[in-house]
Write an enzyme that holds these catalytic residues in place. Sequence first.
Site, mmCIF file in Angstrom:
data_model
loop_
_atom_site.group_PDB
_atom_site.id
_atom_site.type_symbol
_atom_site.label_atom_id
_atom_site.label_comp_id
_atom_site.label_asym_id
_atom_site.label_seq_id
_atom_site.Cartn_x
_atom_site.Cartn_y
_atom_site.Cartn_z
ATOM 1 N N GLU A 9 0.837 -1.198 0.000
ATOM 2 C CA GLU A 9 0.000 0.000 0.000
ATOM 3 C C GLU A 9 0.873 1.249 0.000
ATOM 4 O O GLU A 9 2.083 1.168 0.248
ATOM 5 C CB GLU A 9 -0.919 -0.006 1.223
ATOM 6 N N GLY A 17 1.260 3.445 2.160
ATOM 7 C CA GLY A 17 1.916 3.648 3.453
ATOM 8 C C GLY A 17 2.395 2.375 4.110
ATOM 9 O O GLY A 17 2.724 2.376 5.297
ATOM 10 N N THR A 27 2.448 -5.365 -9.318
ATOM 11 C CA THR A 27 2.915 -5.927 -10.585
ATOM 12 C C THR A 27 1.779 -6.692 -11.252
ATOM 13 O O THR A 27 1.095 -7.483 -10.608
ATOM 14 C CB THR A 27 4.103 -6.868 -10.351
ATOM 15 N N GLU A 48 9.618 -7.609 -3.386
ATOM 16 C CA GLU A 48 9.556 -8.887 -2.641
ATOM 17 C C GLU A 48 10.461 -8.880 -1.412
ATOM 18 O O GLU A 48 11.054 -9.893 -1.044
ATOM 19 C CB GLU A 48 9.862 -10.078 -3.556
ATOM 20 N N THR A 99 12.880 -5.720 0.702
ATOM 21 C CA THR A 99 14.102 -4.965 0.435
ATOM 22 C C THR A 99 15.336 -5.708 0.948
ATOM 23 O O THR A 99 15.247 -6.622 1.772
ATOM 24 C CB THR A 99 14.054 -3.585 1.110
#
EC number: 1.3.8.7
Length: 421
Positions: free
Chosen positions: A162, A164, A193, A401, A403
């Site tokens: 989202e 945030g 995606t 997916e 960081t």
Amino acid sequence: MAAGFGRCCRVLRSISRFHWRSQHTKANRQREPGLGFSFEFTEQQKEFQATARKFAREEIIPVAAEYDKTGEYPVPLIRRAWELGLMNTHIPENCGGLGLGTFDACLISEELAYGCTGVQTAIEGNSLGQMPIIIAGNDQQKKKYLGRMTEEPLMCAYCVTEPGAGSDVAGIKTKAEKKGDEYIINGQKMWITNGGKANWYFLLARSDPDPKAPANKAFTGFIVEADTPGIQIGRKELNMGQRCSDTRGIVFEDVKVPKENVLIGDGAGFKVAMGAFDKTRPVVAAGAVGLAQRALDEATKYALERKTFGKLLVEHQAISFMLAEMAMKVELARMSYQRAAWEVDSGRRNTYYASIAKAFAGDIANQLATDAVQILGGNGFNTEYPVEKLMRDAKIYQIYEGTSQIQRLIVAREHIDKYKN
């Protein structure tokens, strides 16, 4: 060439229907004790790898720059990948799929990414969207939503992030309110995606209104048809790299979802959403390795042709050492994703190895793309050569997916827990 490739396709589809499935059932994937470690691929794995490699080099690479320039979604390439059996490889056999393991999917993903990571990401986005259903769906859900993807080249999407809430998945605000036999979904998702191309979504929403409710009980996972009234698909985002991939924001406004589309039950969504990553992160890492290998190959090819100070670039120790470092890094990154994939295919929890592979391969892809640009010099900075695209495409491997920083948190937690326990 076309006739030869056509014959290859027919042979591969034959392998897919018969030998491949018989060789890769869950029972046959169990390794006999005492056989030791092996780097050898099965003949079927070699066939899939060779087909993906041929497809990437002969069909993806010639058009990759144009797709990057226009940002157009690569529908012909996706349809072709589907025809070749290079998509939806995780779908179980009883749903019409091949039921391949993660290791097999990684071999394909690396080759596709070598051609263009935008194409590879669109295809891998399908795998991520499917995985919650594969690991947690009931038979009816699997046959309905996975089965249709084996009948025609449809796309799906993993709808969690989202505006945030990225790394902080527990911070998502999208709400699901149960009313009778259905749920009412309201909220906004971002950076999805295949968001504008998906036939259906896996959606994670907060079903417990109590803000203090633990994450493992507060969220529910849903399968949502993309044409459900109330879904508003945003514009295609113009990203730094992987521009042919479709990335969008999606708004859900009073979207009605039947209770039959809940995965497992109320409150199980967070575990389902996170559980998918153990199987998909090795495949993402394989994509990063494909990009890294392409960067190494392009840099080596250039260094063998370009002369400076009366010598080929490879004859200068500074450049040869750079190439040596690049070669070592890509080999180690490849080993990391293969270990992670092997672990999960062997039935073991691979969270530790999956995060190592995702973080390491993502970092290596960025390092090698940067080094390739450096070796090509001014030419590397120009769109006439492919390495500038590789450098732009590589960055997202450190972000999506999970960081690189989140992966390090996971690795640290798993490592420390081993010593505590």
